[in-house]
Design a protein around this motif. Structure first.
Motif, PDB file in Angstrom:
ATOM      1  N   THR A 111       0.781  -1.125  -0.112  1.00 41.26           N
ATOM      2  CA  THR A 111       0.126  -0.034   0.071  1.00 41.26           C
ATOM      3  C   THR A 111       0.876   1.348   0.104  1.00 41.26           C
ATOM      4  O   THR A 111       0.592   2.241  -0.709  1.00 41.26           O
ATOM      5  CB  THR A 111      -1.099   0.170   1.319  1.00 41.26           C
ATOM      6  OG1 THR A 111      -1.645  -1.324   1.202  1.00 41.26           O
ATOM      7  CG2 THR A 111      -1.829   1.265   1.144  1.00 41.26           C
ATOM      8  N   PHE A 112       1.961   1.158   0.737  1.00 38.02           N
ATOM      9  CA  PHE A 112       2.911   2.441   1.077  1.00 38.02           C
ATOM     10  C   PHE A 112       3.575   2.593  -0.311  1.00 38.02           C
ATOM     11  O   PHE A 112       3.675   3.862  -0.837  1.00 38.02           O
ATOM     12  CB  PHE A 112       3.945   2.445   1.988  1.00 38.02           C
ATOM     13  CG  PHE A 112       3.022   2.559   3.453  1.00 38.02           C
ATOM     14  CD1 PHE A 112       1.767   3.028   3.668  1.00 38.02           C
ATOM     15  CD2 PHE A 112       3.550   1.790   4.475  1.00 38.02           C
ATOM     16  CE1 PHE A 112       1.286   3.261   4.932  1.00 38.02           C
ATOM     17  CE2 PHE A 112       3.109   1.654   5.766  1.00 38.02           C
ATOM     18  CZ  PHE A 112       1.759   2.638   5.970  1.00 38.02           C
ATOM     19  N   THR A 113       3.942   1.487  -1.088  1.00 40.50           N
ATOM     20  CA  THR A 113       4.509   1.588  -2.172  1.00 40.50           C
ATOM     21  C   THR A 113       3.901   2.204  -3.337  1.00 40.50           C
ATOM     22  O   THR A 113       4.351   3.046  -3.940  1.00 40.50           O
ATOM     23  CB  THR A 113       5.111   0.378  -2.641  1.00 40.50           C
ATOM     24  OG1 THR A 113       6.085  -0.158  -1.587  1.00 40.50           O
ATOM     25  CG2 THR A 113       6.040   0.365  -4.010  1.00 40.50           C
ATOM     26  N   ALA A 114       2.437   1.600  -3.532  1.00 38.73           N
ATOM     27  CA  ALA A 114       1.474   2.391  -4.550  1.00 38.73           C
ATOM     28  C   ALA A 114       1.172   3.899  -4.321  1.00 38.73           C
ATOM     29  O   ALA A 114       1.380   4.296  -5.021  1.00 38.73           O
ATOM     30  CB  ALA A 114       0.248   1.525  -4.416  1.00 38.73           C
ATOM     31  N   ALA A 115       1.055   4.045  -2.836  1.00 42.05           N
ATOM     32  CA  ALA A 115       0.810   5.380  -2.523  1.00 42.05           C
ATOM     33  C   ALA A 115       1.967   6.273  -3.069  1.00 42.05           C
ATOM     34  O   ALA A 115       1.894   7.518  -3.686  1.00 42.05           O
ATOM     35  CB  ALA A 115       0.627   5.597  -0.972  1.00 42.05           C
ATOM     36  N   ALA A 116       3.274   5.946  -2.911  1.00 43.16           N
ATOM     37  CA  ALA A 116       4.392   6.568  -3.034  1.00 43.16           C
ATOM     38  C   ALA A 116       4.546   6.997  -4.678  1.00 43.16           C
ATOM     39  O   ALA A 116       4.919   7.799  -5.132  1.00 43.16           O
ATOM     40  CB  ALA A 116       5.811   6.123  -2.818  1.00 43.16           C
ATOM     41  N   ALA A 117       4.101   5.771  -5.570  1.00 43.49           N
ATOM     42  CA  ALA A 117       3.954   5.945  -7.024  1.00 43.49           C
ATOM     43  C   ALA A 117       2.944   6.895  -7.281  1.00 43.49           C
ATOM     44  O   ALA A 117       3.234   7.717  -8.308  1.00 43.49           O
ATOM     45  CB  ALA A 117       3.878   4.606  -7.581  1.00 43.49           C
ATOM     46  N   VAL A 118       2.023   6.943  -6.453  1.00 45.71           N
ATOM     47  CA  VAL A 118       0.650   7.920  -7.052  1.00 45.71           C
ATOM     48  C   VAL A 118       1.098   9.396  -6.535  1.00 45.71           C
ATOM     49  O   VAL A 118       0.937  10.258  -7.661  1.00 45.71           O
ATOM     50  CB  VAL A 118      -0.624   7.429  -6.243  1.00 45.71           C
ATOM     51  CG1 VAL A 118      -1.733   8.686  -6.568  1.00 45.71           C
ATOM     52  CG2 VAL A 118      -1.165   6.162  -6.850  1.00 45.71           C
ATOM     53  N   VAL A 119       1.797   9.593  -5.474  1.00 44.29           N
ATOM     54  CA  VAL A 119       2.446  10.925  -5.284  1.00 44.29           C
ATOM     55  C   VAL A 119       3.392  11.125  -6.353  1.00 44.29           C
ATOM     56  O   VAL A 119       3.201  12.478  -6.843  1.00 44.29           O
ATOM     57  CB  VAL A 119       2.992  10.768  -3.958  1.00 44.29           C
ATOM     58  CG1 VAL A 119       3.596  12.122  -3.512  1.00 44.29           C
ATOM     59  CG2 VAL A 119       1.923  10.813  -2.863  1.00 44.29           C
ATOM     60  N   ALA A 120       4.182  10.397  -6.745  1.00 45.49           N
ATOM     61  CA  ALA A 120       5.269  10.798  -7.716  1.00 45.49           C
ATOM     62  C   ALA A 120       4.463  11.190  -9.057  1.00 45.49           C
ATOM     63  O   ALA A 120       5.198  12.270  -9.573  1.00 45.49           O
ATOM     64  CB  ALA A 120       6.173   9.725  -7.763  1.00 45.49           C
ATOM     65  N   VAL A 121       3.756  10.549  -9.335  1.00 49.49           N
ATOM     66  CA  VAL A 121       3.154  10.882 -10.751  1.00 49.49           C
ATOM     67  C   VAL A 121       2.075  11.735 -10.787  1.00 49.49           C
ATOM     68  O   VAL A 121       1.958  12.493 -11.792  1.00 49.49           O
ATOM     69  CB  VAL A 121       2.631   9.360 -11.392  1.00 49.49           C
ATOM     70  CG1 VAL A 121       1.822   9.615 -12.771  1.00 49.49           C
ATOM     71  CG2 VAL A 121       3.675   8.456 -11.449  1.00 49.49           C
ATOM     72  N   VAL A 122       1.147  11.788  -9.778  1.00 47.48           N
ATOM     73  CA  VAL A 122       0.021  12.524 -10.015  1.00 47.48           C
ATOM     74  C   VAL A 122       0.234  13.911  -9.401  1.00 47.48           C
ATOM     75  O   VAL A 122      -0.248  14.973 -10.048  1.00 47.48           O
ATOM     76  CB  VAL A 122      -1.374  11.759  -9.093  1.00 47.48           C
ATOM     77  CG1 VAL A 122      -2.362  12.725  -8.940  1.00 47.48           C
ATOM     78  CG2 VAL A 122      -1.646  10.451  -9.608  1.00 47.48           C
ATOM     79  N   TRP A 123       0.882  14.106  -8.298  1.00 48.46           N
ATOM     80  CA  TRP A 123       1.122  15.383  -7.648  1.00 48.46           C
ATOM     81  C   TRP A 123       2.283  16.374  -8.577  1.00 48.46           C
ATOM     82  O   TRP A 123       3.598  15.845  -8.626  1.00 48.46           O
ATOM     83  CB  TRP A 123       1.961  15.167  -6.226  1.00 48.46           C
ATOM     84  CG  TRP A 123       2.003  16.288  -5.662  1.00 48.46           C
ATOM     85  CD1 TRP A 123       1.842  17.701  -5.913  1.00 48.46           C
ATOM     86  CD2 TRP A 123       2.103  16.565  -4.156  1.00 48.46           C
ATOM     87  NE1 TRP A 123       2.127  18.739  -4.960  1.00 48.46           N
ATOM     88  CE2 TRP A 123       1.932  17.920  -3.706  1.00 48.46           C
ATOM     89  CE3 TRP A 123       1.819  15.550  -3.152  1.00 48.46           C
ATOM     90  CZ2 TRP A 123       2.322  18.184  -2.359  1.00 48.46           C
ATOM     91  CZ3 TRP A 123       2.068  15.784  -1.843  1.00 48.46           C
ATOM     92  CH2 TRP A 123       2.324  17.232  -1.530  1.00 48.46           C
ATOM     93  N   THR A 124       1.733  17.106  -9.303  1.00 49.58           N
ATOM     94  CA  THR A 124       2.689  18.001 -10.167  1.00 49.58           C
ATOM     95  C   THR A 124       2.848  19.431  -9.485  1.00 49.58           C
ATOM     96  O   THR A 124       2.300  19.929  -8.852  1.00 49.58           O
ATOM     97  CB  THR A 124       1.866  18.078 -11.526  1.00 49.58           C
ATOM     98  OG1 THR A 124       0.752  18.554 -11.367  1.00 49.58           O
ATOM     99  CG2 THR A 124       1.854  16.798 -12.317  1.00 49.58           C
TER     100      THR A 124
END
Length: 112
Positions: A99-112
């Motif tokens: 879950t934390f790994t997926a959340a980190a990926a989402v933050v890296a890609v979506v947060w601009t």
């Protein structure tokens, strides 16, 4: 310095791929557990993420402070949870790392 930034970026992506690939591989098992590869990959994520921020600062490129802080917190959570899960061998830690790994990926890609 630009080349070093790309080296850090490639290894950061390798660490993410190892974490997420290990998660999907372990999902095939009856009782998924965290392994040493998850701790190693999490440490790679921490070191290369820090290197990425350092090279961006050295090249006078903009650094998004809040995004970097959230990513750092998630990467520390991944590493700590993977280490605790490897010691205890409990399934909750495996799913928390995923879950934390997926959340980190989402933050890296979506947060601009």
């Amino acid at each position: 310095m630009e080349t070093l930034r790309y080296v850090f970026l490639v290894f950061h992506l390798f660490g993410f791929a190892a974490l997420l690939g290990g998660v999907f591989y372990q999902l095939r098992a009856k009782d998924p557990v965290t392994g040493g590869y998850m701790v190693t990959s999490a440490v790679v994520q921490l070191v290369t993420g820090t290197g990425l921020v350092w090279t961006r600062i050295s090249l006078d490129l903009p650094v998004d402070g809040p995004k970097t802080g959230v990513k750092l917190a998630l990467d520390v959570l991944v590493a700590a949870t993977a280490l605790a899960g490897m010691r205890d061998r409990r399934p909750w830690a495996f799913f928390a790392v995923a879950t934390f790994t997926a959340a980190a990926a989402v933050v890296a890609v979506v947060w601009t």
